[in-house]
Scaffold this active site. Structure first.
Site, PDB file in Angstrom:
ATOM      1  N   ASP A   8      36.274  43.821  37.632  1.00 23.94           N
ATOM      2  CA  ASP A   8      37.270  43.369  38.072  1.00 23.94           C
ATOM      3  C   ASP A   8      38.360  42.578  36.888  1.00 23.94           C
ATOM      4  O   ASP A   8      37.781  41.945  36.192  1.00 23.94           O
ATOM      5  CB  ASP A   8      37.370  42.347  39.231  1.00 23.94           C
ATOM      6  N   GLU A  10      42.144  40.003  36.449  1.00 27.14           N
ATOM      7  CA  GLU A  10      43.369  39.421  36.995  1.00 27.14           C
ATOM      8  C   GLU A  10      44.404  39.258  35.964  1.00 27.14           C
ATOM      9  O   GLU A  10      43.860  39.393  34.665  1.00 27.14           O
ATOM     10  CB  GLU A  10      42.927  37.872  37.520  1.00 27.14           C
ATOM     11  N   HIS A  58      45.793  34.660  42.669  1.00 29.90           N
ATOM     12  CA  HIS A  58      44.637  34.308  41.877  1.00 29.90           C
ATOM     13  C   HIS A  58      44.694  33.123  41.593  1.00 29.90           C
ATOM     14  O   HIS A  58      43.643  32.322  41.433  1.00 29.90           O
ATOM     15  CB  HIS A  58      44.349  35.093  40.761  1.00 29.90           C
ATOM     16  N   HIS A 151      42.038  35.448  44.967  1.00 30.69           N
ATOM     17  CA  HIS A 151      41.261  36.518  44.023  1.00 30.69           C
ATOM     18  C   HIS A 151      40.583  35.798  42.758  1.00 30.69           C
ATOM     19  O   HIS A 151      41.269  34.997  42.429  1.00 30.69           O
ATOM     20  CB  HIS A 151      42.076  37.431  43.655  1.00 30.69           C
ATOM     21  N   ASP A 156      35.052  38.817  42.780  1.00 32.09           N
ATOM     22  CA  ASP A 156      35.187  39.991  43.293  1.00 32.09           C
ATOM     23  C   ASP A 156      34.553  41.137  42.835  1.00 32.09           C
ATOM     24  O   ASP A 156      34.055  42.080  43.627  1.00 32.09           O
ATOM     25  CB  ASP A 156      36.933  40.306  43.109  1.00 32.09           C
TER      26      ASP A 156
END
Length: 240
Positions: A8, A10, A58, A151, A156
């Site tokens: 994952d 960001e 986030h 997040h 995640d």
């Protein structure tokens, strides 16, 4: 041995083509669909501002990221961690698009999108018409995501690894070959304990002398050819 990396990211925004950059990467390693405990996590200085919309998701600010390494500084170690593994990503086109834009700047080999497992596509096929974001899937499969107030790439990825196992039918640990080495060791130890417990043990008689005498009198009353004698391996002078 199937090695997969649940991944994952960001980012500073939603469009790498307009200059948005990766600011966090989180990865979790699976071998044969079992988490190994190995992970990779890094924050990255994007050298550009984080958009207000992305920050709301986030919570990673420009101030927090300003002393973090740039992508070029971590590109080699990241590429090495994911090398020869199949990527597992929720909405793979988004993350791979961003990572390939970063790799284009550093000259690293780019990811091939069709080679990745897209858990969002899997969820849509399995649950058509239902909400299939990560939170909805956690609710559907009873996965605890209470820590996910914002997040975060590594958190995640850890949650997505659990979701992915559910999407492919649940974790199969019935065979020793599917267990991690430590788990196999624990299973072997349990087997040894079970084997010890199964060994014959001498049982202590709880009969009193009066009860034993009454039982013997009962057998005698049945005669010399009673089947009781055969079961007990006994004979009487009359029967011999």
């Amino acid at each position: 041995m199937l090695r997969e990396i649940v991944l994952d990211t960001e980012t500073t925004g939603t469009d790498h083509a307009k200059g948005d950059r990766v600011i966090e990467i989180g990865c979790v390693e699976l071998l044969n669909h079992i988490p190994t405990g190995k992970s990779y996590h890094v924050y990255i200085n994007p050298e550009c501002p984080v958009s207000p919309g992305a920050f709301a998701v986030h919570g990673l600010s420009d101030e927090f990221l300003k002393d973090k390494p740039v992508f070029a500084a971590i590109a080699d170690e990241f590429a090495e961690f994911v090398r020869d593994a199949r990527l597992v990503i929720h909405n793979a086109a988004f993350d791979i698009g961003f990572l390939n834009a970063e790799f284009a700047r550093t000259g690293h080999t780019r990811f091939n999108l069709p080679d990745a497992v897209d858990t969002l596509s899997m969820a849509r096929r399995k649950h058509p018409g239902a909400a299939n974001n990560l939170d909805a899937l956690c609710t559907r499969y009873g996965i605890d995501n209470s820590r996910r107030t914002k997040h975060g790439a590594l958190l995640d990825a850890e949650i997505l690894a659990e979701v992915y196992i559910e999407l492919i039918g649940g974790q199969q640990v019935g065979f020793d070959l599917s267990l991690r080495p430590a788990a196999r060791g624990r299973a072997a130890a349990r087997g040894q304990i079970a084997a010890q417990d199964a060994r014959p043990r001498t049982l202590i008689s709880r009969l009193t002398e009066a009860e034993r005498a009454a039982h013997e009198a009962f057998i005698q009353s049945l005669g010399p050819n009673t089947l009781w004698r055969e079961y007990l391996g006994e004979t009487t002078p009359e029967a011999s």
